[in-house]
Design a protein around this motif. Sequence first.
Motif, PDB file in Angstrom:
ATOM      1  N   ILE A   1     -36.365   8.251  -5.342  1.00 47.37           N
ATOM      2  CA  ILE A   1     -35.215   9.062  -4.937  1.00 47.37           C
ATOM      3  C   ILE A   1     -34.125   8.860  -5.986  1.00 47.37           C
ATOM      4  N   GLY A   2     -33.868   9.917  -6.762  1.00 50.53           N
ATOM      5  CA  GLY A   2     -32.921   9.746  -7.853  1.00 50.53           C
ATOM      6  C   GLY A   2     -32.074  10.963  -8.101  1.00 50.53           C
ATOM      7  N   THR A   3     -31.084  10.777  -8.959  1.00 50.19           N
ATOM      8  CA  THR A   3     -30.152  11.845  -9.283  1.00 50.19           C
ATOM      9  C   THR A   3     -29.723  11.765 -10.738  1.00 50.19           C
ATOM     10  N   SER A   4     -29.470  12.919 -11.316  1.00 48.14           N
ATOM     11  CA  SER A   4     -28.826  13.018 -12.627  1.00 48.14           C
ATOM     12  C   SER A   4     -27.428  13.582 -12.420  1.00 48.14           C
ATOM     13  N   TRP A   5     -26.444  12.938 -13.010  1.00 48.50           N
ATOM     14  CA  TRP A   5     -25.066  13.405 -12.876  1.00 48.50           C
ATOM     15  C   TRP A   5     -24.743  14.547 -13.834  1.00 48.50           C
TER      16      TRP A   5
ATOM     17  N   HIS B   1     -23.781  -1.178  -0.961  1.00 51.98           N
ATOM     18  CA  HIS B   1     -24.670  -0.682   0.094  1.00 51.98           C
ATOM     19  C   HIS B   1     -26.042  -1.349   0.013  1.00 51.98           C
ATOM     20  N   LEU B   2     -26.569  -1.476  -1.183  1.00 53.14           N
ATOM     21  CA  LEU B   2     -27.906  -2.036  -1.333  1.00 53.14           C
ATOM     22  C   LEU B   2     -27.944  -3.537  -1.068  1.00 53.14           C
ATOM     23  N   GLN B   3     -26.807  -4.192  -1.152  1.00 50.78           N
ATOM     24  CA  GLN B   3     -26.760  -5.601  -0.779  1.00 50.78           C
ATOM     25  C   GLN B   3     -26.882  -5.786   0.727  1.00 50.78           C
ATOM     26  N   ARG B   4     -26.488  -4.753   1.469  1.00 51.03           N
ATOM     27  CA  ARG B   4     -26.507  -4.836   2.930  1.00 51.03           C
ATOM     28  C   ARG B   4     -27.714  -4.133   3.547  1.00 51.03           C
ATOM     29  N   THR B   5     -28.337  -3.228   2.783  1.00 46.17           N
ATOM     30  CA  THR B   5     -29.356  -2.361   3.359  1.00 46.17           C
ATOM     31  C   THR B   5     -30.636  -2.404   2.544  1.00 46.17           C
ATOM     32  N   ALA B   6     -31.727  -2.744   3.192  1.00 48.24           N
ATOM     33  CA  ALA B   6     -33.018  -2.740   2.503  1.00 48.24           C
ATOM     34  C   ALA B   6     -33.576  -1.320   2.468  1.00 48.24           C
ATOM     35  N   LEU B   7     -34.294  -1.022   1.403  1.00 50.64           N
ATOM     36  CA  LEU B   7     -34.930   0.285   1.244  1.00 50.64           C
ATOM     37  C   LEU B   7     -36.421   0.094   0.988  1.00 50.64           C
ATOM     38  N   PRO B   8     -37.159  -0.333   2.001  1.00 49.07           N
ATOM     39  CA  PRO B   8     -38.581  -0.577   1.783  1.00 49.07           C
ATOM     40  C   PRO B   8     -39.312   0.690   1.377  1.00 49.07           C
ATOM     41  N   GLY B   9     -40.099   0.577   0.332  1.00 50.81           N
ATOM     42  CA  GLY B   9     -40.905   1.704  -0.102  1.00 50.81           C
ATOM     43  C   GLY B   9     -40.178   2.763  -0.882  1.00 50.81           C
ATOM     44  N   VAL B  10     -38.922   2.505  -1.272  1.00 43.74           N
ATOM     45  CA  VAL B  10     -38.130   3.479  -2.013  1.00 43.74           C
ATOM     46  C   VAL B  10     -37.699   2.886  -3.346  1.00 43.74           C
ATOM     47  N   GLN B  11     -37.818   3.672  -4.413  1.00 42.09           N
ATOM     48  CA  GLN B  11     -37.328   3.300  -5.732  1.00 42.09           C
ATOM     49  C   GLN B  11     -36.151   4.202  -6.098  1.00 42.09           C
ATOM     50  N   PRO B  12     -34.914   3.681  -6.009  1.00 36.93           N
ATOM     51  CA  PRO B  12     -33.762   4.495  -6.384  1.00 36.93           C
ATOM     52  C   PRO B  12     -33.619   4.558  -7.911  1.00 36.93           C
ATOM     53  N   PHE B  13     -33.114   5.696  -8.402  1.00 33.31           N
ATOM     54  CA  PHE B  13     -32.739   5.771  -9.813  1.00 33.31           C
ATOM     55  C   PHE B  13     -31.555   6.711  -9.985  1.00 33.31           C
TER      56      PHE B  13
ATOM     57  N   LEU C   1     -23.584  -2.101 -11.218  1.00 35.03           N
ATOM     58  CA  LEU C   1     -24.796  -2.315 -10.426  1.00 35.03           C
ATOM     59  C   LEU C   1     -25.291  -3.753 -10.533  1.00 35.03           C
ATOM     60  N   GLY C   2     -25.146  -4.337 -11.706  1.00 38.63           N
ATOM     61  CA  GLY C   2     -25.630  -5.692 -11.922  1.00 38.63           C
ATOM     62  C   GLY C   2     -27.039  -5.685 -12.481  1.00 38.63           C
ATOM     63  N   THR C   3     -27.378  -6.745 -13.196  1.00 44.41           N
ATOM     64  CA  THR C   3     -28.660  -6.798 -13.886  1.00 44.41           C
ATOM     65  C   THR C   3     -29.849  -6.954 -12.935  1.00 44.41           C
ATOM     66  N   ASP C   4     -29.601  -7.406 -11.712  1.00 48.28           N
ATOM     67  CA  ASP C   4     -30.696  -7.597 -10.758  1.00 48.28           C
ATOM     68  C   ASP C   4     -30.793  -6.450  -9.758  1.00 48.28           C
ATOM     69  N   SER C   5     -30.144  -5.334 -10.053  1.00 44.67           N
ATOM     70  CA  SER C   5     -30.148  -4.202  -9.130  1.00 44.67           C
ATOM     71  C   SER C   5     -31.534  -3.582  -9.009  1.00 44.67           C
ATOM     72  N   PRO C   6     -31.911  -3.116  -7.822  1.00 45.35           N
ATOM     73  CA  PRO C   6     -33.179  -2.394  -7.670  1.00 45.35           C
ATOM     74  C   PRO C   6     -33.103  -0.968  -8.212  1.00 45.35           C
ATOM     75  N   VAL C   7     -31.917  -0.523  -8.585  1.00 47.79           N
ATOM     76  CA  VAL C   7     -31.734   0.838  -9.083  1.00 47.79           C
ATOM     77  C   VAL C   7     -32.126   0.902 -10.556  1.00 47.79           C
ATOM     78  N   LEU C   8     -33.013   1.837 -10.878  1.00 48.38           N
ATOM     79  CA  LEU C   8     -33.323   2.099 -12.278  1.00 48.38           C
ATOM     80  C   LEU C   8     -32.261   3.029 -12.846  1.00 48.38           C
TER      81      LEU C   8
ATOM     82  N   LEU D   1     -29.680  10.384   1.344  1.00 48.15           N
ATOM     83  CA  LEU D   1     -31.003  10.700   0.806  1.00 48.15           C
ATOM     84  C   LEU D   1     -31.882   9.449   0.724  1.00 48.15           C
ATOM     85  N   LEU D   2     -31.295   8.342   0.327  1.00 50.12           N
ATOM     86  CA  LEU D   2     -32.051   7.088   0.291  1.00 50.12           C
ATOM     87  C   LEU D   2     -32.513   6.702   1.691  1.00 50.12           C
ATOM     88  N   GLU D   3     -31.659   6.923   2.671  1.00 56.32           N
ATOM     89  CA  GLU D   3     -32.023   6.626   4.057  1.00 56.32           C
ATOM     90  C   GLU D   3     -33.162   7.533   4.522  1.00 56.32           C
TER      91      GLU D   3
END
Length: 262
Positions: free
Chosen positions: A14-18, A37-49, A64-71, A251-253
């Motif tokens: 699930i991704g977006t281009s600005w 949001h991602l620190q508080r909410t798990a997104l199992p099975g989803v790859q955000p970008f 976002l930080g270097t350990d962010s799950p967001v590509l 959309l991530l939800e």
Amino acid sequence: MTDPVPTATGPLWIGTSWKMNKGLAEARYYARGLADHLQRTALPGVQPFVIPSFTALAATREELGTDSPVLLGVQNAHWEDEGAWTGEVSVAQAKDAGAQLVEIGHSERREHFGETVATTRLKVAAALRHGLVPLLCIGESDEVKQAGGSSEFILDQAAGALDGLTAEQLRHVLIAYEPIWAIGEHGRPATVSELQEPFAELGREYGSRTAGLLYGGSVNLDNAADLLGIEHVTGLFVGRTAWQLPGYLRLLEIGANHPKAR
């Protein structure tokens, strides 16, 4: 960074281009809110970008930080590593600024900036050479659609860009089907029935061989779940609906709650 190589079931992307939107302050606000949001909410099975403009890439990565799950991605990159290419940015430079993904071959690039099947092939190879995920965009015009040539057209675009790749390289490629008639401010949202045949063809050719098959084109909060339900669709590449953070979070939800994510 989440491993972009698909598992047996694979993530929903699930991704977006600005596009050419957002200055540094807007980019930081969006990225900071997404990180919180991602620190508080798990997104199992989803790859955000998220694919910001080049000017906002480093700031977005910082928030976002270097350990962010967001590509993080870029909307274009040159195929040469360096040289006399005034105004261009190489894949190596994009990676140095924090990119993990490269968008390639968007219809706006093809129409306005002379992107060809040959240049998409060079850019896909460059992205893979530097360990980035190529996000190859393909899509046909309304004229091609009306003539009944949609599937053949997009398969030719994909085959030309991916020619010569090994099976292992192909496993790191994302393909986004974005019919030109369905994208942009004046695009007409595609119906599920209109997308079934193109994705059936893409699925037969690339479904088990790539990192994912995404759909993009007038995706909104009302049709996102239905679009994800189309056979072989493994993600969404979203424009305006995701440009504001609440829309992207919703959309991530939707992705995380979809049966394909479980």
